[in-house]
Structure formats: structure tokens, C-alpha cells
Design a protein around this motif. Structure first.
Motif, mmCIF file in Angstrom:
data_model
loop_
_atom_site.group_PDB
_atom_site.id
_atom_site.type_symbol
_atom_site.label_atom_id
_atom_site.label_comp_id
_atom_site.label_asym_id
_atom_site.label_seq_id
_atom_site.Cartn_x
_atom_site.Cartn_y
_atom_site.Cartn_z
ATOM 1 N N PHE A 60 -4.434 3.307 0.920
ATOM 2 C CA PHE A 60 -5.348 3.667 -0.159
ATOM 3 C C PHE A 60 -5.284 2.672 -1.310
ATOM 4 O O PHE A 60 -6.239 2.564 -2.084
ATOM 5 C CB PHE A 60 -5.071 5.096 -0.634
ATOM 6 N N ALA A 61 -4.186 1.941 -1.423
ATOM 7 C CA ALA A 61 -4.152 0.851 -2.394
ATOM 8 C C ALA A 61 -5.188 -0.209 -2.009
ATOM 9 O O ALA A 61 -5.837 -0.806 -2.869
ATOM 10 C CB ALA A 61 -2.759 0.234 -2.449
ATOM 11 N N GLY A 62 -5.336 -0.425 -0.700
ATOM 12 C CA GLY A 62 -6.371 -1.336 -0.233
ATOM 13 C C GLY A 62 -7.762 -0.793 -0.498
ATOM 14 O O GLY A 62 -8.660 -1.520 -0.938
ATOM 15 N N PHE A 63 -7.957 0.492 -0.250
ATOM 16 C CA PHE A 63 -9.248 1.127 -0.548
ATOM 17 C C PHE A 63 -9.603 0.974 -2.021
ATOM 18 O O PHE A 63 -10.765 0.821 -2.376
ATOM 19 C CB PHE A 63 -9.216 2.611 -0.186
ATOM 20 N N ALA A 64 -8.574 1.052 -2.879
ATOM 21 C CA ALA A 64 -8.789 0.953 -4.321
ATOM 22 C C ALA A 64 -8.919 -0.489 -4.798
ATOM 23 O O ALA A 64 -9.034 -0.733 -6.001
ATOM 24 C CB ALA A 64 -7.641 1.633 -5.067
ATOM 25 N N SER A 65 -8.880 -1.442 -3.850
ATOM 26 C CA SER A 65 -9.026 -2.873 -4.156
ATOM 27 C C SER A 65 -7.927 -3.378 -5.089
ATOM 28 O O SER A 65 -8.169 -4.230 -5.954
ATOM 29 C CB SER A 65 -10.407 -3.158 -4.763
ATOM 30 N N LEU A 66 -6.701 -2.861 -4.904
ATOM 31 C CA LEU A 66 -5.572 -3.369 -5.670
ATOM 32 C C LEU A 66 -5.330 -4.827 -5.310
ATOM 33 O O LEU A 66 -5.492 -5.227 -4.161
ATOM 34 C CB LEU A 66 -4.324 -2.541 -5.364
ATOM 35 N N LEU A 72 -13.043 7.402 -6.444
ATOM 36 C CA LEU A 72 -12.573 6.058 -6.111
ATOM 37 C C LEU A 72 -12.248 5.277 -7.380
ATOM 38 O O LEU A 72 -11.256 4.528 -7.430
ATOM 39 C CB LEU A 72 -13.640 5.330 -5.283
ATOM 40 N N ASP A 73 -13.060 5.461 -8.420
ATOM 41 C CA ASP A 73 -12.791 4.794 -9.695
ATOM 42 C C ASP A 73 -11.478 5.276 -10.296
ATOM 43 O O ASP A 73 -10.681 4.476 -10.806
ATOM 44 C CB ASP A 73 -13.937 5.053 -10.679
ATOM 45 N N ARG A 74 -11.248 6.588 -10.257
ATOM 46 C CA ARG A 74 -10.006 7.133 -10.797
ATOM 47 C C ARG A 74 -8.801 6.631 -10.006
ATOM 48 O O ARG A 74 -7.754 6.321 -10.580
ATOM 49 C CB ARG A 74 -10.049 8.657 -10.770
ATOM 50 N N MET A 75 -8.965 6.570 -8.700
ATOM 51 C CA MET A 75 -7.878 6.096 -7.857
ATOM 52 C C MET A 75 -7.572 4.627 -8.152
ATOM 53 O O MET A 75 -6.407 4.218 -8.200
ATOM 54 C CB MET A 75 -8.227 6.274 -6.381
ATOM 55 N N SER A 76 -8.609 3.842 -8.381
ATOM 56 C CA SER A 76 -8.411 2.427 -8.715
ATOM 57 C C SER A 76 -7.658 2.280 -10.026
ATOM 58 O O SER A 76 -6.752 1.432 -10.147
ATOM 59 C CB SER A 76 -9.770 1.720 -8.810
ATOM 60 N N ARG A 77 -8.001 3.119 -11.015
ATOM 61 C CA ARG A 77 -7.300 3.056 -12.296
ATOM 62 C C ARG A 77 -5.831 3.460 -12.136
ATOM 63 O O ARG A 77 -4.939 2.888 -12.770
ATOM 64 C CB ARG A 77 -7.998 3.949 -13.323
ATOM 65 N N PHE A 78 -5.585 4.466 -11.276
ATOM 66 C CA PHE A 78 -4.209 4.891 -11.031
ATOM 67 C C PHE A 78 -3.396 3.750 -10.436
ATOM 68 O O PHE A 78 -2.266 3.480 -10.882
ATOM 69 C CB PHE A 78 -4.188 6.086 -10.075
ATOM 70 N N TYR A 79 -3.948 3.069 -9.457
ATOM 71 C CA TYR A 79 -3.206 1.982 -8.813
ATOM 72 C C TYR A 79 -3.009 0.799 -9.758
ATOM 73 O O TYR A 79 -1.990 0.111 -9.690
ATOM 74 C CB TYR A 79 -3.923 1.525 -7.539
ATOM 75 N N GLU A 80 -3.982 0.566 -10.627
ATOM 76 C CA GLU A 80 -3.809 -0.515 -11.593
ATOM 77 C C GLU A 80 -2.654 -0.223 -12.545
ATOM 78 O O GLU A 80 -1.931 -1.124 -12.957
ATOM 79 C CB GLU A 80 -5.104 -0.724 -12.388
#
Length: 218
Positions: free
Chosen positions: A134-140, A103-111
Motif C-alpha cells: 500500500f506504500a506503493g499504491f500511495a506513491s511513496l 487514497l489521498d489520506r493514505m498518501s499523506r499518512f505514508y508521507e
């Protein structure tokens, strides 16, 4: 070129209903894709464009109905994922889908790449639903998700409306072409999903190997 069964009958039906009902059906079909991806929102938009060319509807009205409904549905799904996703992934079943480090990696990807990922995904079947979710899951951030989603949806639906109007007098070939285009876009989406699945498997394996190394050191 094979004919698309029932297209003319469907057009005759749509030409006979009140305009407001036709706009509502276009909007409903465009919105439902965000809940059930197999629903072909492009088909509803193209049908609306054909009706606009034949004088039943206004092109701007078709575009507005499709764009607002599709975008609104996507933003609702994004908002729900952003609000409830982090808590869900802390549960046992949520951790089976995405571990904290994933989830952390995905958040960094979306950022870093969220704008282009969301923008391009709106042109690809299935992914146009999955990527914003999944952008929502990543808290974008809501604004970072809103800009590419709104822009891409407007451009894609405008393309569908323009194409539908230009080819409306050859509607069977139009829908045959649309089916072929969507088939190729599904192939592209499947390749992207394959890459994501490969990342998911690899990151799980790396986590397991790191854990085993720490246990050996202890």
C-alpha cells in the motif's frame, strides 16, 4: 513440551543436499512470503540457522540469502504497486476498494509516518507484505520505502539467525517457541488491520454524509 512433527526428518534431508540448493530453498521461502503471506519465511531462516550451527551452512550466507530474497521480493511488489496502483484505483473496481479521498489520506499518512510504518510492519506476519504494497499504491518515494524496508528486514532476519543458532540443539522447542511468537504477532497484526478497517468504514461514511449535505444545500 510437544515435538514438532517432521522437523528432524526435514533437517536430515536438508543436511544431505548440496549447500547451494539449501541456500536457494531459504531464499525461495523468504521471497515467496511477499506473494503468499501464509508462507512462513521465518521458518526457512531458522532452519538455515540450525543448519549453520550444525556445520552445513555459513550463518552469514543464511542471513544474506534470506535478507536479499525477502527484501528483493518486497521491493518488486512495492514497485509494481507504485507503477500500476494509481491507474488501478481509477477503475470502477479500484474505487470500490479505495475512493480518491481515501487514497489521498493514505498518501499523506505514508508521507508523514511511512518510515516507521514500513519498519515496524516487517516484524509482523501478513502486515509485512500489506504495508509496503500500500506504500506503493500511495506513491511513496522509492528511497523512503527502501531505507526502512532494507533495514528492518536485515535486523529481523539477523535476529532469526541468531536465535536459531543459539537454540538449534533444542530444535523442537525452538519451533514451538517460534510458533507461539508468530501467533502473538498475528494477534497484533489483526488488531492493526481492525483499526485500518475501522478507518476505511468511517471515511466512507464521512464521504457519504458530506455528499448528502451538499445535495441538501443545492
Amino acid at each position: 513440551m510437544p515435538e514438532v512433527p517432521g522437523v528432524q526428518a526435514l533437517l536430515d534431508f536438508l543436511l544431505g543436499i548440496p549447500e547451494v540448493v539449501a541456500y536457494a530453498l531459504i531464499a525461495l521461502g523468504s521471497a515467496l512470503e511477499n506473494i503468499f503471506p501464509p508462507i512462513p519465511s521465518d521458518t526457512f531462516v531458522v532452519l538455515g540457522a540450525v543448519l549453520a550451527d550444525r556445520g552445513s551452512l555459513e550463518p552469514a550466507g543464511v542471513l544474506l540469502a534470506a535478507w536479499a530474497a525477502n527484501t528483493g521480493g518486497a521491493l518488486c511488489i512495492f514497485g509494481l504497486a507504485r507503477r500500476h496502483g494509481p491507474a488501478m484505483f481509477r477503475t470502477r473496481w479500484g474505487r470500490r476498494l479505495l475512493r480518491p479521498h481515501q487514497l489521498d489520506r493514505m498518501s499523506r499518512f505514508y508521507e508523514r509516518h511511512g518510515l516507521w510504518a514500513i519498519f515496524l510492519s516487517r516484524c509482523l506476519p501478513v502486515l509485512r507484505v500489506i504495508v509496503p504494497t500500500f506504500a506503493g499504491f500511495a506513491s511513496l518515494g522509492a528511497v523512503r520505502a527502501l531505507v526502512p524496508l532494507v533495514t528492518a528486514s536485515l535486523l529481523w532476519n539477523a535476529l532469526m539467525v541468531a536465535g536459531g543458532i543459539l537454540a538449534s540443539r533444542n530444535v523442537d522447542r525452538l519451533f514451538d517457541l517460534l510458533g507461539r511468537v508468530n501467533a502473538w504477532l498475528l494477534v497484533v497484526a489483526a488488531i492493526v488491520l481492525g483499526v485500518v478497517l475501522g478507518w476505511w468504514i468511517r471515511s466512507r461514511r464521512e464521504e457519504r454524509e458530506e455528499r448528502e449535505e451538499r445535495e441538501e444545500e443545492e
